[in-house]
Design an enzyme around this catalytic site. Structure first.
Site, PDB file in Angstrom:
ATOM      1  CG  HIS A  29      33.700  37.991  50.206  1.00  0.00           C
ATOM      2  ND1 HIS A  29      32.351  38.254  50.238  1.00  0.00           N
ATOM      3  CD2 HIS A  29      34.089  38.244  48.941  1.00  0.00           C
ATOM      4  CE1 HIS A  29      31.943  38.645  49.039  1.00  0.00           C
ATOM      5  NE2 HIS A  29      33.000  38.652  48.230  1.00  0.00           N
TER       6      HIS A  29
ATOM      7  CG  HIS B  43      35.395  36.436  44.181  1.00  0.00           C
ATOM      8  ND1 HIS B  43      34.132  36.057  43.774  1.00  0.00           N
ATOM      9  CD2 HIS B  43      35.219  37.460  45.061  1.00  0.00           C
ATOM     10  CE1 HIS B  43      33.222  36.833  44.367  1.00  0.00           C
ATOM     11  NE2 HIS B  43      33.870  37.692  45.156  1.00  0.00           N
TER      12      HIS B  43
ATOM     13  CE  LYS C  52      34.035  37.079  39.461  1.00  0.00           C
ATOM     14  NZ  LYS C  52      33.262  36.437  40.521  1.00  0.00           N
TER      15      LYS C  52
ATOM     16  CG  HIS D  34      28.768  39.134  46.184  1.00  0.00           C
ATOM     17  ND1 HIS D  34      29.042  37.850  46.606  1.00  0.00           N
ATOM     18  CD2 HIS D  34      29.934  39.609  45.660  1.00  0.00           C
ATOM     19  CE1 HIS D  34      30.312  37.562  46.354  1.00  0.00           C
ATOM     20  NE2 HIS D  34      30.867  38.607  45.780  1.00  0.00           N
TER      21      HIS D  34
ATOM     22  CD  GLU E  89      30.595  44.532  44.805  1.00  0.00           C
ATOM     23  OE1 GLU E  89      31.784  44.688  44.536  1.00  0.00           O
ATOM     24  OE2 GLU E  89      29.960  43.485  44.563  1.00  0.00           O
TER      25      GLU E  89
ATOM     26  CG  ASP F  12      35.716  41.198  46.919  1.00  0.00           C
ATOM     27  OD1 ASP F  12      35.176  40.134  46.606  1.00  0.00           O
ATOM     28  OD2 ASP F  12      35.262  42.304  46.595  1.00  0.00           O
ATOM     29  CG  ASN F  13      37.163  40.682  43.188  1.00  0.00           C
ATOM     30  OD1 ASN F  13      36.363  41.328  43.844  1.00  0.00           O
ATOM     31  ND2 ASN F  13      36.794  39.734  42.351  1.00  0.00           N
TER      32      ASN F  13
END
Length: 399
Positions: free
Chosen positions: A56, A58, A61, A206, A209, A305-306
């Site tokens: 997972h 991104h 971004k 998602h 969250e 994730d991010n």
């Protein structure tokens, strides 16, 4: 090549080990030829893992925090900031960021990566074409997958949903949605399942969250899977609200998830940063019930994730750092019994050809850690590694 006197975590073994704990591994070409107990079982020289799997991320971004600023605990502020920034995205601006992410992941020892791509209207985003080009360029190094990340409410527009699903199918992707306390939740989720069944697509959500105990997206997804006998893979990331619910409610949801075969992905960096108050020391930890899920046979993944965006202003694509934080957040002990969370479990969730278990005949795509015991996994020796791909050392990290 022969790798001597190594520990192989039990959940990563695809061979009968007996009482042995230390092994010699012989590589021949791009395969593991043999795994045998070492003559001396007294001292290991390192820990051997299969190459890492990122479930997972991104990569559209990432590395934007300098332009958008950090949201400091406000999920929806982060969403708004990224939406404004996304209006100026183009292939030219996206490609350098996405390439940088892949280089970092490759150097850390990642062999497969699934990224979510913001997809907020019926037409495909600019990031999709960049992703498709990079998927071809990186073939043989990192196996790339994508998920369309769409607000669930958009699926109320039947025509938009149909266009998204058709394009996801054409591009060989997975259908996804952001699900959180939506009005008409079950009806809209049902539409997503309709599209997945009509177009033969897997699903990746998602979901929940946040720290609102009344969030029921995960439960609704599990119920829909069972009601429809949905056989394609379903992945649910975040699931933070599960930790805030009463034990009885959470355990009922986990039982439904186990019966449906849902795969859960926990995202410790972003959720530790976003969940909980910022005007005092946060008490809720913002991580789902990993241990309770495991007790029901659901081995969750840990994922990045991010990275350096409004949702999480720090970080990198080093899954071993994510693993270390997850161990501490969720009290995952003994730590070496949870290394499947960045190897075997995500490999299964992504449907990879190799499940990540080390055995004779498996790919020689490996990560050799300097850590000689489980108490060294979270620390400098746990991050020091030699990355082996196709039976050849491609990188040795000494930090």
């Amino acid at each position: 090549m022969k790798l001597e006197s190594l520990r192989i975590p039990s959940r990563l073994r695809g061979f009968a080990a007996g009482d042995a704990q230390v092994f010699d591994v012989t590589l021949a070409g791009d395969r593991v030829q043999a795994v045998v107990p070492s003559a001396s079982q007294s001292q290991a020289r390192g820990t051997l893992l299969s190459a890492l799997v990122e479930a997972h991320a991104h990569i559209d971004k990432n590395y934007t925090v300098q332009e958008v600023g950090a949201a400091e605990g406000n999920l929806f502020a982060a969403i708004d900031r990224m939406a404004k920034h996304r209006a100026g995205w183009s292939g030219q601006t996206l490609r350098p960021r996405m390439e940088r992410a892949l280089h970092e992941a490759w150097q850390s020892g990642t062999r497969a990566l699934r990224t979510h791509i913001d997809w907020v209207e019926g037409e495909p985003p600019a990031a999709l074409a960049v992703f498709e080009a990079l998927r071809e360029e990186w073939r043989g190094r990192i196996e790339l997958q994508f998920v369309s990340l769409t607000p669930l409410d958009l699926f109320a527009d039947l025509a938009a949903g149909e266009r998204i699903a058709r394009e996801v199918k054409r591009a060989g992707g997975v259908l996804g949605a952001f699900v959180y306390r939506n009005e008409g939740l079950v009806h809209k989720l049902g539409r997503v399942f309709d599209l997945a069944q009509d177009h033969d697509l897997g699903l990746d959500f998602h979901v929940d969250e946040g720290l609102d105990a009344d969030a029921s997206g995960l439960r609704s997804i599990a119920q829909l899977m069972r009601a429809r006998d949905f056989r394609r893979g379903v992945v649910c990331g975040h699931c933070c609200s599960l930790a805030m619910q009463d034990d009885a409610v959470a355990n009922e949801t986990l039982a439904l998830c186990a019966g449906a075969g849902i795969h859960i992905v926990a995202l410790p960096t972003t959720n530790l940063y976003l969940q909980g108050a910022w005007d005092r020391t946060p008490v809720p930890r913002g991580i789902t019930r990993i241990r309770e899920a495991a007790a029901r046979g659901l081995r969750a993944s840990l994922a990045t994730d991010n990275v350096q965006d409004a949702f999480y202003p720090y970080g990198s694509y080093d899954l071993l750092e994510t693993f270390g934080l997850g161990v501490q957040m969720a009290h995952l002990a003994p730590a070496d019994e949870w290394l499947d969370a960045i190897t075997v479990s995500p490999a299964k969730a992504l449907g990879l050809a190799w499940d990540g278990r080390i055995a004779p005949g498996c790919p020689a795509d490996l990560v050799l850690l300097a850590a000689t015991g489980e108490h060294e996994l979270v620390g400098p020796r746990g991050r020091r590694r030699t990355v082996i791909r196709g039976g050849q050392e491609i990188l040795e990290q000494t930090r």
